[in-house]
Design a protein around this motif. Structure first.
Motif, short mmCIF file in Angstrom:
data_model
loop_
_atom_site.label_atom_id
_atom_site.label_comp_id
_atom_site.label_asym_id
_atom_site.label_seq_id
_atom_site.Cartn_x
_atom_site.Cartn_y
_atom_site.Cartn_z
N UNK A 20 23.49 61.47 68.79
CA UNK A 20 24.07 61.29 67.50
C UNK A 20 24.81 62.32 67.03
N UNK A 21 25.55 61.87 66.00
CA UNK A 21 26.18 62.99 65.18
C UNK A 21 25.13 63.73 64.20
N UNK A 22 25.56 64.72 63.48
CA UNK A 22 24.59 65.21 62.53
C UNK A 22 24.06 64.31 61.37
N UNK A 23 24.67 63.24 61.31
CA UNK A 23 24.28 62.16 60.17
C UNK A 23 23.40 61.15 61.01
N UNK A 24 23.14 61.18 62.11
CA UNK A 24 22.08 60.22 62.66
C UNK A 24 23.04 58.95 63.61
N UNK A 25 24.32 59.05 63.34
CA UNK A 25 24.92 57.95 63.81
C UNK A 25 25.06 58.07 65.20
N UNK A 26 24.53 56.99 66.23
CA UNK A 26 24.67 57.20 67.71
C UNK A 26 26.00 57.18 68.26
#
Length: 151
Positions: A20-26
């Motif tokens: 995921x990116x740094x925001x947690x979005x896979x």
């Protein structure tokens, strides 16, 4: 912690790796076997690494789940637990609907127009009879919407 950083595939039996990116979005599920050092390089770039049982459909992972912290199991995205005081109001400028329990901070869309909120509450009044659509699409929360009818 799983030993994926030493390329121990045995520690991943029954699991998929989710990036995921740094925001947690896979955004990716790399195939196995993993190249040694690959996940380390992703993490150095600010990505998070999560894990999910192989039985969970990938469509579900990418639409309704997130990686809350690095090196954790992927989790369901939280839901907006908003309450609406009224779904019908008078269109006289004094009738109001209060929506509380919104994420803090968040961007709300009222009939498509963005409204920034910091305190978790939106108060809607209307001078014109209409149906107003209120939407919240604030990561990592699941999208939420309601309609207020002013008569």
């Amino acid at each position: 912690m799983l030993d994926v950083f030493h390329n121990d595939e045995a520690s991943l039996v029954g699991l998929n790796v989710i990036v995921s990116d740094g925001t947690g979005k896979p955004y990716m599920c790399p195939g196995k076997p993993l190249v040694a050092g690959y996940l380390d390089r992703l993490r150095e770039n600010g990505d998070r690494i999560g894990f999910i049982p192989e039985t969970v459909p990938m469509q579900e992972v990418f639409t309704s789940m997130w990686v809350p912290e690095d090196l954790e199991l992927v989790a369901p995205r939280p839901v907006v637990e908003a309450t609406v005081s009224a779904t019908t109001i008078k269109a006289d400028g004094t009738g109001k609907a209060v929506i509380s329990g919104l994420p803090k901070p968040c961007t709300i869309r009222v009939d498509g127009k963005p409204v920034e909120r910091k305190g978790g509450t939106l108060t809607l009044t209307a001078d014109v009879p209409a149906t107003y659509r209120i939407e919240v699409d604030q990561w990592p929360y699941m999208p939420w919407a309601t309609e207020i009818v002013a008569t």
